[in-house]
Enzyme design. Structure first.
Site, mmCIF file in Angstrom:
data_model
loop_
_atom_site.group_PDB
_atom_site.id
_atom_site.type_symbol
_atom_site.label_atom_id
_atom_site.label_comp_id
_atom_site.label_asym_id
_atom_site.label_seq_id
_atom_site.Cartn_x
_atom_site.Cartn_y
_atom_site.Cartn_z
ATOM 1 C CE1 TYR A 114 -3.996 1.865 0.686
ATOM 2 C CE2 TYR A 114 -2.568 3.006 2.490
ATOM 3 C CZ TYR A 114 -3.884 2.967 1.711
ATOM 4 O OH TYR A 114 -4.916 3.920 1.937
ATOM 5 C CB THR A 172 1.132 4.219 4.081
ATOM 6 O OG1 THR A 172 0.550 2.939 4.191
ATOM 7 C CG2 THR A 172 0.060 5.261 3.770
ATOM 8 C CE LYS A 173 1.128 -1.255 5.625
ATOM 9 N NZ LYS A 173 -0.199 -0.270 5.172
ATOM 10 C CG ASN A 174 8.542 -0.627 5.294
ATOM 11 O OD1 ASN A 174 8.131 0.488 5.959
ATOM 12 N ND2 ASN A 174 9.047 -1.556 6.140
#
Ligand SMILES: Cc1ncc(COP(=O)(O)O)c(C=O)c1O
Length: 380
Positions: free
Chosen positions: A178, A180-182
């Protein structure tokens, strides 16, 4: 200028990759998706990787492949995103909640055993903010009671448990890509497994239950139009447009990690002297790819909600991870008593996540620290 919570890091590499796929004549699952899967296996050291359209899909397929059925119980944490719980409910199984630990907000492995019943079939920990669950203890419990371990690693791509990447030796490990993920693929996720049968079944289920491993090739000269459908599947496949974005991100993963480490260190230095703030410390066995910067407001003078509002007025966007799921209307029927989860309740009352991502500059980080210092100064 607004300081956003989580802006993805997109460079010309990502843009060029996506443009190439757009010009290639093949947009959906194909060579780029298979390439990303191999690169993830190489990076983590895992055996099989199936890229999907979300971590939610990965969790759903993992639970199915683990044989979870109606009436089964799955032990998990209420301090998670709704996906973890919904995927259990999709199968008419029952989520059984265990409290978290205050130092890392991860399921408390010492409180699990008393919740195991004859109906328990799996333990589903959530690696929080990059901090790993205690995988050795959870594996021992699974062995002792013949349970399956399914890891929600939405927050933990690139994190390590002791000296090994999360997912490296897992039977069921689910990642999220997603925005926002790393690392991101826009929307996306992956199921990583060391079991070829799990991989094969999940692959088929991810594309309508089509029973040919290369169903995605059915429109190409190397595939065939002939196929059979032998189980009820879903439409969970990743597209090459998503995958090529992921390939660019994975190629820059060390830079993305380093940037997050720098911001983390700055926050830590800037905030540690403020009385009234506690930084979520983590645990000794995690080597996190830092996903969130979580603080707890421990001041009588200001409440967490007011703090977030003041920050918003200063154009700094914060968030809360998580609202304990038993507080949502949908799950009221699970009849969970808040009093059973004191650590979860305290975490929810106090915690918030500061803006934290790989595109934040040092100046912006200092700006956030300055605003926080002023908030606490004005309250003294
Ligand atoms: C702990 C956790 N699990 C699962 C998910 C679901 O991920 P996705 O949006 O890729 O389905 C999220 C998403 O934020 C999450 O935070």
């Amino acid at each position: 200028m607004t300081i956003n919570f989580a802006t993805p890091s997109i460079t010309n590499k990502e843009i060029n990759n996506v443009t190439k796929v757009l010009n290639s004549g093949w947009l959906t699952t194909g060579s780029q998706t298979k390439n990303l899967e191999s690169l993830i296996n190489q990076y983590i050291g895992s055996e099989f990787c199936l890229c999907l359209n979300s971590c939610t899909s990965a969790l759903h397929l993992a639970l199915i492949c683990a044989g979870i059925k109606a009436g089964d119980e799955v032990i998990t944490t209420p301090f998670t995103f709704v996906s973890t719980i919904n995927t259990i409910l999709y199968l008419r199984a029952k989520p059984v909640f265990v409290d978290i630990k205050p130092q890392d907000f991860v399921i408390d492995e010492d409180k699990i055993e008393s919740k195991i019943t004859k109906k328990t079939k799996a333990i589903l920990p959530v690696h929080y903010a990059g901090f790993s669950a205690n995988l050795d203890k959870l594996s021992l419990l699974c062995k002792k009671y013949n349970l399956t371990l399914i890891e929600d690693a939405a927050h933990a791509f690139g994190s390590k448990y002791r000296n090994r990447f999360i997912g490296r030796s897992s039977r069921f490990c689910c990642f999220s890509f997603y925005p926002t993920k790393n690392i991101t693929t826009g929307e996306g996720g992956a199921l990583v497994t060391n079991d070829e049968n799990v991989y094969k079944k999940a692959l088929s289920l991810s594309l309508h239950g089509i029973n040919k491993g290369n169903a995605w090739k059915r429109y190409s000269t190397t595939g065939s139009w002939k196929y059979d459908v032998d189980k009820l599947g879903f439409k969970y496949n990743m597209t090459d447009l998503q995958a090529t974005l992921g390939i660019a991100q994975l190629g820059r993963i060390n830079i993305l990690k380093r940037r997050r480490d720098i911001i983390y260190q700055l926050y830590k230095e800037g905030l540690s002297e403020i009385k009234g703030i506690e930084i979520l410390s983590g645990n000794a066995y995690s080597f996190p790819f830092r996903h969130l910067f979580v603080i707890k407001i421990k001041s009588k003078k200001i409440k967490r909600d007011d703090f977030i509002e003041i920050m918003k007025k200063k154009n700094i966007v914060c968030s809360v991870h998580f609202i304990p799921v038993y507080k949502f209307t949908l799950y009221k029927e699970l009849l969970v008593k808040n009093s059973e989860f004191p650590n979860c309740e305290t975490a929810y009352k106090d915690c918030l996540s500061l803006p934290f991502n790989a595109v934040m500059g040092i100046k912006e980080t200092w700006q956030v620290i300055k605003v926080i210092k002023n908030i606490f100064k004005s309250k003294n």
